[in-house]
Motif scaffolding. Structure first.
Motif, PDB file in Angstrom:
ATOM      1  N   PHE A 214      -0.160 -11.273   3.896  1.00 55.57           N
ATOM      2  CA  PHE A 214      -1.507 -10.310   4.166  1.00 55.57           C
ATOM      3  C   PHE A 214      -1.115  -8.968   4.366  1.00 55.57           C
ATOM      4  CE2 PHE A 214      -3.675 -14.382   5.618  1.00 55.57           C
ATOM      5  CZ  PHE A 214      -4.749 -14.497   4.668  1.00 55.57           C
ATOM      6  N   GLN A 215       0.115  -8.859   5.012  1.00 56.21           N
ATOM      7  CA  GLN A 215       0.248  -7.187   5.126  1.00 56.21           C
ATOM      8  C   GLN A 215       0.895  -6.582   3.568  1.00 56.21           C
ATOM      9  OE1 GLN A 215       3.717  -6.696   7.995  1.00 56.21           O
ATOM     10  NE2 GLN A 215       2.649  -8.517   9.021  1.00 56.21           N
ATOM     11  N   ALA A 216       1.322  -7.452   3.009  1.00 63.63           N
ATOM     12  CA  ALA A 216       1.690  -7.045   1.722  1.00 63.63           C
ATOM     13  C   ALA A 216       0.387  -6.509   0.814  1.00 63.63           C
ATOM     14  CB  ALA A 216       2.618  -7.844   0.876  1.00 63.63           C
ATOM     15  N   ALA A 217      -0.539  -7.564   0.760  1.00 67.69           N
ATOM     16  CA  ALA A 217      -1.815  -7.280   0.343  1.00 67.69           C
ATOM     17  C   ALA A 217      -2.537  -6.131   0.878  1.00 67.69           C
ATOM     18  CB  ALA A 217      -2.676  -8.650   0.340  1.00 67.69           C
ATOM     19  N   LEU A 218      -2.566  -6.088   2.118  1.00 67.15           N
ATOM     20  CA  LEU A 218      -3.300  -4.821   2.900  1.00 67.15           C
ATOM     21  C   LEU A 218      -2.778  -3.434   2.464  1.00 67.15           C
ATOM     22  CD1 LEU A 218      -3.947  -6.333   6.417  1.00 67.15           C
ATOM     23  CD2 LEU A 218      -5.953  -5.634   4.769  1.00 67.15           C
ATOM     24  N   GLU A 219      -1.474  -3.273   2.024  1.00 58.89           N
ATOM     25  CA  GLU A 219      -0.818  -2.136   1.829  1.00 58.89           C
ATOM     26  C   GLU A 219      -1.249  -1.756   0.542  1.00 58.89           C
ATOM     27  OE1 GLU A 219       3.037  -2.741   2.621  1.00 58.89           O
ATOM     28  OE2 GLU A 219       2.851  -2.711   4.878  1.00 58.89           O
ATOM     29  N   GLN A 220      -1.674  -2.845  -0.463  1.00 64.67           N
ATOM     30  CA  GLN A 220      -2.008  -2.526  -1.902  1.00 64.67           C
ATOM     31  C   GLN A 220      -3.559  -2.070  -1.848  1.00 64.67           C
ATOM     32  OE1 GLN A 220      -0.146  -4.181  -4.968  1.00 64.67           O
ATOM     33  NE2 GLN A 220       1.419  -3.044  -3.560  1.00 64.67           N
ATOM     34  N   VAL A 221      -4.285  -2.045  -0.871  1.00 63.23           N
ATOM     35  CA  VAL A 221      -5.810  -1.700  -0.870  1.00 63.23           C
ATOM     36  C   VAL A 221      -5.808  -0.423  -1.219  1.00 63.23           C
ATOM     37  CG1 VAL A 221      -7.842  -1.970   0.158  1.00 63.23           C
ATOM     38  CG2 VAL A 221      -6.359  -3.709   0.716  1.00 63.23           C
ATOM     39  N   ASN A 222      -7.108  -0.099  -2.112  1.00 69.89           N
ATOM     40  CA  ASN A 222      -7.161   1.149  -2.823  1.00 69.89           C
ATOM     41  C   ASN A 222      -7.713   1.998  -1.357  1.00 69.89           C
ATOM     42  OD1 ASN A 222      -7.702   3.400  -3.942  1.00 69.89           O
ATOM     43  ND2 ASN A 222      -8.774   2.456  -5.696  1.00 69.89           N
ATOM     44  N   GLN A 223      -6.777   2.918  -1.102  1.00 73.64           N
ATOM     45  CA  GLN A 223      -7.022   3.664   0.099  1.00 73.64           C
ATOM     46  C   GLN A 223      -8.130   4.701  -0.089  1.00 73.64           C
ATOM     47  OE1 GLN A 223      -6.296   3.632   3.279  1.00 73.64           O
ATOM     48  NE2 GLN A 223      -5.010   1.735   2.609  1.00 73.64           N
ATOM     49  N   SER A 224      -8.448   5.157  -1.272  1.00 73.99           N
ATOM     50  CA  SER A 224      -9.552   6.041  -1.842  1.00 73.99           C
ATOM     51  C   SER A 224     -11.098   5.504  -1.468  1.00 73.99           C
ATOM     52  CB  SER A 224      -9.546   6.517  -3.236  1.00 73.99           C
ATOM     53  OG  SER A 224      -9.159   5.404  -4.096  1.00 73.99           O
ATOM     54  N   LEU A 225     -10.960   3.946  -1.725  1.00 66.55           N
ATOM     55  CA  LEU A 225     -12.396   3.326  -1.372  1.00 66.55           C
ATOM     56  C   LEU A 225     -12.789   3.594  -0.019  1.00 66.55           C
ATOM     57  CD1 LEU A 225     -12.012  -0.134  -3.638  1.00 66.55           C
ATOM     58  CD2 LEU A 225     -13.578   2.045  -4.274  1.00 66.55           C
ATOM     59  N   ILE A 226     -11.692   3.288   0.684  1.00 65.64           N
ATOM     60  CA  ILE A 226     -11.969   3.089   2.082  1.00 65.64           C
ATOM     61  C   ILE A 226     -12.413   4.643   2.680  1.00 65.64           C
ATOM     62  CG2 ILE A 226     -10.898   2.753   4.382  1.00 65.64           C
ATOM     63  CD1 ILE A 226      -9.239   0.755   3.131  1.00 65.64           C
ATOM     64  N   GLU A 227     -11.612   5.585   2.004  1.00 67.93           N
ATOM     65  CA  GLU A 227     -11.978   6.901   2.385  1.00 67.93           C
ATOM     66  C   GLU A 227     -13.482   7.480   2.051  1.00 67.93           C
ATOM     67  OE1 GLU A 227      -9.018   9.571   1.106  1.00 67.93           O
ATOM     68  OE2 GLU A 227      -7.353   8.513   2.456  1.00 67.93           O
ATOM     69  N   ALA A 228     -13.904   7.091   0.738  1.00 67.57           N
ATOM     70  CA  ALA A 228     -15.134   7.196   0.215  1.00 67.57           C
ATOM     71  C   ALA A 228     -16.064   6.623   1.180  1.00 67.57           C
ATOM     72  CB  ALA A 228     -15.238   6.759  -1.175  1.00 67.57           C
ATOM     73  N   ALA A 229     -15.774   5.391   1.838  1.00 68.12           N
ATOM     74  CA  ALA A 229     -16.951   4.638   2.457  1.00 68.12           C
ATOM     75  C   ALA A 229     -16.947   5.424   3.940  1.00 68.12           C
ATOM     76  CB  ALA A 229     -16.343   3.394   2.627  1.00 68.12           C
ATOM     77  N   GLU A 230     -15.798   5.818   4.200  1.00 67.03           N
ATOM     78  CA  GLU A 230     -15.795   6.547   5.547  1.00 67.03           C
ATOM     79  C   GLU A 230     -16.593   8.034   5.538  1.00 67.03           C
ATOM     80  OE1 GLU A 230     -11.862   7.167   6.529  1.00 67.03           O
ATOM     81  OE2 GLU A 230     -11.676   5.249   7.819  1.00 67.03           O
TER      82      GLU A 230
END
Lengths: 343, 291
Positions: A214-230
């Motif tokens: 899960f950690q490996a997968a979480l590191e791959q999540v597209n951070q720009s999506l999360i920033e956009a949502a924030e």
């Protein structure tokens, strides 16, 4: 690399194209070129096979033969490991599984499914620790190291360890309970109501492998999506459930599928934790049977071959396999609804 | 006073400052780590107690009547653990080495060569991974009995030497990352495929080979079921079976039981602590989602 191999053929071919006068020679050369190409292809195939065929050969001998043999065995009566006593009896073994009055196989199957309760707990723990660890925690490396420790320990050592922890007399759990005011100790591993919950608890101890994935997968999540949502003002929980969870769903699916297949075949830890793997649910009558399906299969073939025999064991193994296949199919079908591969 | 306005022109993301999580995160992680580590402490501390203390007194968090190494001495007296350890090493070291080599060979074939039937064979191998081990358990034993392998260590050695399918899958992913040009250049220099494999591919794949080798050895070392099914003669018992038997014979000697378990787990824990980077990387790549 292929062009390199074929380069000489091309040169030969273009040479012959220029001289129309020597038409026959051209044809001849072409023939040579095609023959050479064919020979090279053949050679390449042979080399490829020589490199890669070994696992396949190994499977055919040590996987394929037993595979076919077990189909034949499930239709036969055999009470020891001597193939000369083989007796063909048709589908009686399967009939026994489905019509047996005591329903022993189905009892072990129910226990196996009960044991599968460890799956959601394990996934929750794995995902939870993974989320905590990807929050830029100090000492992340140390925590990761600790998380995976249970997965390099042998099942024998680990089960013995838990046996001591939950021991009726010397166990730490009972010591704590007694100190808290309980009057008499609980026999965790001998009490039918306590046995399975304790086994499930000990299994979830090894949830760290899932956490690493899960950690490996979480590191791959597209951070720009999360920033956009924030920036759009989404709350943290909303981001987690709407962006992070779908993004790591392929890993979740992998963990769920593989752990389900593993849990349905659990045997060693239960054999060691319960005294000799017998069912503590019915200790008085003495005709107790093993707890999980695979242990029951082992027991039929290796411990009580005179009563049950190899035929019944193989038939039970096939029924279990079909159940595993069905559950895996259901997993895949359900996966279509919640696994998202495009991110 | 001028108010600073952030917009797309003058926005500078503040990358250096990492937001540390609240203290609750640490508390949860520490609790979870204790959940994993405390059982180890308990077995270690129990192995240091005297028989009398372990058998008559109730549980204490530390040896109240002095530390004694007697339990470890009793474990080594019977010689079973030593024999099991030697057996484990002699059976599984060659298996691991050969299987890593054969798997690497096969992976190179699958990753970098063109040959008829390559994809078919590879898909078939992936399919065989789906067959549950329980289905062939009985029949495999019958087969070994028929060909006379029971009573020898061959059943736990020979099948592994043909290479592991999971291993092939992992190494193939890794070798796909080696540039084709490098192999092409070696071919122009007149190297044969086997020479390319030996002098080029193997040195380049050392991290992958090491990861898979270590994981495979840990798996073999900890294997209990395979040894239980096929190694039924006492001189052939591996460490795991020896520990299990010891625990059954030393029913009243709790410290000795725990000492045996502790000794059994120690080697792999040490290997893990030294090679954890390789192992954890191998695990996080093993789901095959990154390829």
């Amino acid at each position: 690399m292929e062009e390199v191999v074929a380069a000489s053929d091309v040169i030969e071919y273009t040479d012959s194209k220029d001289n129309d006068i020597f038409a026959e020679t051209k044809l001849f050369k072409q023939d040579i070129a095609t023959a050479a190409r064919k020979r090279r292809k053949m050679q390449r195939n042979i080399i490829g096979w020589l490199f890669s065929v070994w696992p396949f050969v190994g499977w055919c001998i040590f996987g394929g033969i037993p595979f076919i043999l077990s189909i034949i065995l499930s239709l036969a009566e055999l009470h020891n490991f001597d193939i000369t006593n083989f007796q063909f009896i048709g589908f009686d073994n399967y009939k026994w599984i489905f019509t047996d009055q005591k329903g022993e196989f189905w009892f072990s199957m129910r226990q196996t499914l009960y044991y599968c309760l460890s799956l959601p707990i394990g996934i929750f723990l794995g995902l939870g620790t993974a989320v905590l660890l990807t929050r830029h925690v100090k000492l992340t490396k140390m925590f990761r190291t600790i998380l995976f420790i249970p997965n390099v320990c042998s099942v024998v050592g680990v089960s013995m360890m838990w046996k001591l922890v939950f021991h009726r007399q010397y166990g730490v759990v009972n010591a704590i309970l007694l100190a808290m005011g309980r009057e008499f100790p609980i026999d965790f591993l001998g009490d039918p109501d306590w046995f399975m919950p304790v086994v499930i608890f000990t299994t979830t101890w090894g949830a760290g492998a899932g956490s690493i994935l899960f950690q490996a997968a979480l590191e791959q999540v597209n951070q720009s999506l999360i920033e956009a949502a924030e920036i759009d003002g989404a709350s943290k929980t909303r981001i987690f459930f709407r962006i992070t969870l779908p993004a790591i769903s392929p890993t979740t699916f992998y963990v769920v599928t593989m752990n389900t297949i593993g849990a349905l075949q659990a045997m060693a830890n239960i054999q060691i934790l319960a005294s000799d793997g017998r069912n503590p649910l019915d200790p008085k009558t003495g005709n107790s049977i093993p707890l999980t399906a695979v242990y029951f299969i082992y027991w039929m073939a290796f411990n009580q071959p005179m009563i049950y025999g190899l035929g019944k064991a193989s038939a039970a193994a096939w029924v279990l396999t079909i159940i595993i296949v069905i559950i895996t199919r259901i997993n895949f079908k359900l996966g279509d609804y919640w696994v998202c591969y495009d991110n | 006073m001028e108010e600073k306005i952030y917009n797309s022109q003058n926005f500078v993301p503040n990358k250096k400052k990492i937001q540390r999580p609240p203290i609750g995160t640490y508390i949860m992680l520490i609790l979870y780590s204790l959940y994993i580590l405390v059982p180890f402490y308990i077995i270690f501390i129990s192995s240091l107690k005297s028989i009398q203390e372990a058998a008559f007194a109730e549980f204490t968090w530390y040896p109240t009547r002095g530390v004694t190494w007697g339990a470890f001495k009793r474990v080594f007296e019977s010689n079973e653990i030593q024999r099991g350890f030697v057996n484990t090493l002699t059976f599984y070291t060659p298996v691991t080495l050969v299987s890593v080599f054969v798997s690497a060979l096969a992976s190179y074939g699958f990753a970098k060569m063109e040959w008829a039937g390559r994809n078919a064979i590879f898909s078939f191998l992936l399919l065989t991974m789906m067959i549950p081990g329980c289905v062939t358990m009985t029949a495999t034993r019958l087969m070994y009995d028929t060909i006379g392998w029971i009573g020898t260590p061959l059943p736990v050695m020979i099948p592994g030497m043909f290479g592991g399918i999971g291993m092939v899958f992992f190494m193939r992913q890794y070798m796909k990352g080696i540039p084709d040009d490098l192999i092409g250049a070696a071919k122009i220099d007149g190297m044969s495929e086997i020479k390319i494999f030996l002098v080029l591919i193997i040195p380049l794949s050392v991290p992958a080979l090491l990861t898979q080798g270590v994981l495979s050895f840990i798996g073999h070392y900890n294997d209990y079921l395979g040894a239980l099914l096929y190694l039924i003669d006492e001189p052939l018992y591996t460490l795991q079976i020896a520990i299990k038997n010891m625990v059954d014979t030393y029913r009243t000697d709790l410290p000795a039981q725990m000492a045996a378990c502790f000794l059994g787990m120690l080697p792999m824990l040490l290997i893990y602590l030294f090679l954890q980077n390789y192992i954890l990387k191998g695990i996080s790549m093993s789901s095959g989602l990154k390829g």
